[in-house]
Design an enzyme around this catalytic site. Structure first.
Site, PDB file in Angstrom:
ATOM      1  N   TYR A 148       0.853  -1.189   0.000  1.00  2.15           N
ATOM      2  CA  TYR A 148       0.000   0.000   0.000  1.00  2.15           C
ATOM      3  C   TYR A 148       0.887   1.237   0.000  1.00  2.15           C
ATOM      4  O   TYR A 148       1.865   1.315   0.740  1.00  2.15           O
ATOM      5  CB  TYR A 148      -0.894   0.007   1.244  1.00  2.15           C
ATOM      6  CG  TYR A 148      -1.757   1.242   1.379  1.00  2.15           C
ATOM      7  CD1 TYR A 148      -2.803   1.470   0.483  1.00  2.15           C
ATOM      8  CD2 TYR A 148      -1.528   2.178   2.386  1.00  2.15           C
ATOM      9  CE1 TYR A 148      -3.606   2.596   0.598  1.00  2.15           C
ATOM     10  CE2 TYR A 148      -2.336   3.309   2.518  1.00  2.15           C
ATOM     11  CZ  TYR A 148      -3.373   3.518   1.618  1.00  2.15           C
ATOM     12  OH  TYR A 148      -4.169   4.633   1.742  1.00  2.15           O
ATOM     13  N   ASP A 243       9.264   2.662  -0.177  1.00  2.92           N
ATOM     14  CA  ASP A 243       8.243   3.348   0.607  1.00  2.92           C
ATOM     15  C   ASP A 243       8.426   2.941   2.066  1.00  2.92           C
ATOM     16  O   ASP A 243       8.038   1.846   2.476  1.00  2.92           O
ATOM     17  CB  ASP A 243       6.850   2.976   0.087  1.00  2.92           C
ATOM     18  CG  ASP A 243       5.751   3.697   0.857  1.00  2.92           C
ATOM     19  OD1 ASP A 243       6.060   4.378   1.862  1.00  2.92           O
ATOM     20  OD2 ASP A 243       4.576   3.573   0.455  1.00  2.92           O
ATOM     21  N   LYS A 271       4.268   8.986   8.977  1.00  2.00           N
ATOM     22  CA  LYS A 271       4.019   8.384  10.287  1.00  2.00           C
ATOM     23  C   LYS A 271       5.038   8.840  11.351  1.00  2.00           C
ATOM     24  O   LYS A 271       4.897   9.930  11.872  1.00  2.00           O
ATOM     25  CB  LYS A 271       3.893   6.868  10.140  1.00  2.00           C
ATOM     26  CG  LYS A 271       2.698   6.562   9.197  1.00  2.00           C
ATOM     27  CD  LYS A 271       2.230   5.142   9.096  1.00  2.00           C
ATOM     28  CE  LYS A 271       0.935   5.117   8.280  1.00  2.00           C
ATOM     29  NZ  LYS A 271       0.930   4.249   7.134  1.00  2.00           N
TER      30      LYS A 271
HETATM   31  C1  LIG Z   1       0.284   4.770   5.714  1.00  3.61           C
HETATM   32  C2  LIG Z   1       1.060   4.514   4.476  1.00  3.61           C
HETATM   33  C3  LIG Z   1       1.016   5.387   3.378  1.00  3.61           C
HETATM   34  C4  LIG Z   1       0.072   6.540   3.298  1.00  3.61           C
HETATM   35  O1  LIG Z   1       0.298   7.474   4.280  1.00  3.61           O
HETATM   36  P1  LIG Z   1      -0.899   8.485   4.686  1.00  3.61           P
HETATM   37  O2  LIG Z   1      -0.254   9.415   5.639  1.00  3.61           O
HETATM   38  O3  LIG Z   1      -1.970   7.630   5.281  1.00  3.61           O
HETATM   39  O4  LIG Z   1      -1.337   9.138   3.431  1.00  3.61           O
HETATM   40  C5  LIG Z   1       1.883   5.157   2.325  1.00  3.61           C
HETATM   41  N1  LIG Z   1       2.721   4.112   2.334  1.00  3.61           N
HETATM   42  C6  LIG Z   1       2.770   3.242   3.352  1.00  3.61           C
HETATM   43  C7  LIG Z   1       3.757   2.124   3.323  1.00  3.61           C
HETATM   44  C8  LIG Z   1       1.925   3.396   4.449  1.00  3.61           C
HETATM   45  O5  LIG Z   1       1.948   2.499   5.434  1.00  3.61           O
END
Ligand SMILES: *Cc1c(COP(=O)(O)O)cnc(C)c1O
Length: 434
Positions: A148, A243, A271
């Protein structure tokens, strides 16, 4: 009244919310659709605990889905936020804190020379992809099924059927033209990577992957697979994007890049680096990042980007992580929790496996002990998770309301908390039955 229904205030709020907010929530997984029941409305958090509006206390293993690596309302983070607020909340002009946090992130992560802050992980991956396309002059993006990357159009693409690497939109409203520029591969499939790169390598701008895929369970990858991505992208002149929105500053100071010893061309963060405030970031070498406006021709901007309050929260969080040798501690606590849960796993009358990397722990209800590719739970297993989730909740433990989400251990979880989790887990596994 309280005795018969311990969640009456949450339920009433949910009803109110559904009138004015679609589905009653501002992010879908919060709605408890996978587990049934009414979501808890949270009034406050403190250390390892959250308290709902009915006054129930829960030991929290969600941690706002990753950011709260120090637990809730850590005094040093709150103090930093308070201090920053007193000087104003936003200027739309450069400030000291964004330079400090950028220096910290750049110094911590392998190969990073520059970083730009945004306000979410979604923005970070979306901007990284635009930049990768600008730098390479190519359009194709490769992603993996089960990873994701937020909800930007070109990344909301799911695997197509059969052998096709052509994806299908995983949401309504995603233009076919975006889907056509995204290829989706299975994780852990070296042949599929070689085939795609053999066929279309010259058109690929970037490969984006969660090097520690933690959004569809915890699908730990073999280092050889990540190495192959490094080699193939280099060979065809494409960029490798890690990511690290979950794994950054969690699995190691330098994220999965440090953990695996593999340096990507670009990395995205979110995060943890916002310390619980809305922050994302993407970074790369100066050569790549200089293509961004205002130096370069690739546009990217944000009214609240580099926000001084959010930057202060991020800096305070990284300060505490450094001071408390967090990464060794998080590994120790994760290992301890795994050890405490093992007996219950051993006696479970249904398929149950623990998958762990550091402070990320997945309670997997799949048949296979080690999944490396996205799998779909059977109807029975999904039903079992529902029971397990509510049994844990009744025992005062809050885990993510989805079988595909990991548990996050934080520095606020002490030995007692881990033991309480394990005791509740043993009982919950027993009542979940066969
Ligand atoms: C949470 C997440 C996102 C998206 O971040 P948001 O702040 O919710 O837009 C993108 N990549 C990964 C791996 C994530 O866990």
């Amino acid at each position: 009244m309280h005795k018969t229904d311990p969640h009456v205030r949450s339920e009433n709020l949910y009803e109110r919310a559904r009138r004015v907010i679609p589905g009653g929530v501002n992010s879908p997984v919060r709605a408890f659709r996978a587990v049934g029941g009414s979501p808890l409305f949270i009034a406050r958090g403190s250390g390892p605990y959250i308290f709902d509006v009915d006054g129930n206390r829960y030991l929290d293993f969600v941690g706002s889905w990753g950011p709260l690596i120090l637990g809730h309302a850590h005094p040093q983070v709150i103090e930093a936020i308070n201090q920053a607020c007193r000087h104003g909340t936003t200027f739309g002009a450069p400030c000291l804190a964004e330079v400090e946090l950028a220096e910290r992130v750049v110094k911590s992560y392998p190969g990073l020379e520059q970083v730009r802050f945004v306000s979410s992980g979604t923005e970070a991956t979306m901007s990284a992809i635009r930049l990768a396309r600008a730098v390479t002059g190519r359009d194709l993006i490769v992603k993996f099924s089960g990873c994701y990357h937020g909800h930007a159009d070109h990344l909301l693409v799911a695997a197509g059927s059969g052998l096709a690497t052509f994806g299908t939109a995983s949401s309504a409203g995603v233009p076919a033209a975006f889907v056509a520029a995204t290829r989706v591969l299975p994780l852990d499939d070296e042949q599929a990577v070689r085939d795609l790169f053999g066929r279309e390598g010259a058109a690929i701008a970037a490969v984006i992957i969660e090097p520690v895929p933690a959004n569809h369970g915890l699908l730990l990858q073999r280092k050889a697979f990540l190495n192959l991505l490094r080699d193939e992208t280099r060979r065809v002149g494409a960029l490798l994007i890690f990511d690290e929105v979950i794994s950054g500053f969690r699995v190691a100071r330098g994220g999965a890049a440090e953990y695996y010893g593999i340096t990507p061309d670009m990395a995205t963060f979110g995060k943890i680096i916002g310390g619980g405030m809305p922050v994302g970031a993407f970074g790369a070498s100066t050569a790549i990042m200089s293509r961004l406006a205002p130096d370069g021709d690739t546009y990217q901007a944000g009214t609240l980007s580099g926000n001084p309050v959010a930057m202060a929260a991020g800096i305070a969080t990284l300060d505490v992580l450094e001071r408390e040798s967090a990464w060794e501690q998080l590994e120790a606590r994760g290992a301890r929790l795994e050890q405490l849960l093992a007996p219950a796993v051993g006696t479970a009358k249904f398929p149950l496996h623990l998958v762990r990397l550091g402070s990320l722990l997945w309670l997997s209800l799949h048949d296979e002990p080690t999944l490396r590719r996205a799998g779909t739970l059977s109807v029975d297993a999904a039903h079992r998770f529902r029971k397990l989730f509510h049994a844990m909740l009744e025992r005062g433990i809050y885990i993510a309301p989805s079988a595909y989400e990991v548990a996050f251990v934080s520095l606020a979880h002490c030995e007692d908390d881990l033991q309480r989790f394990a005791a509740a887990f043993a009982e919950s596994v027993a009542v979940t039955g066969a």
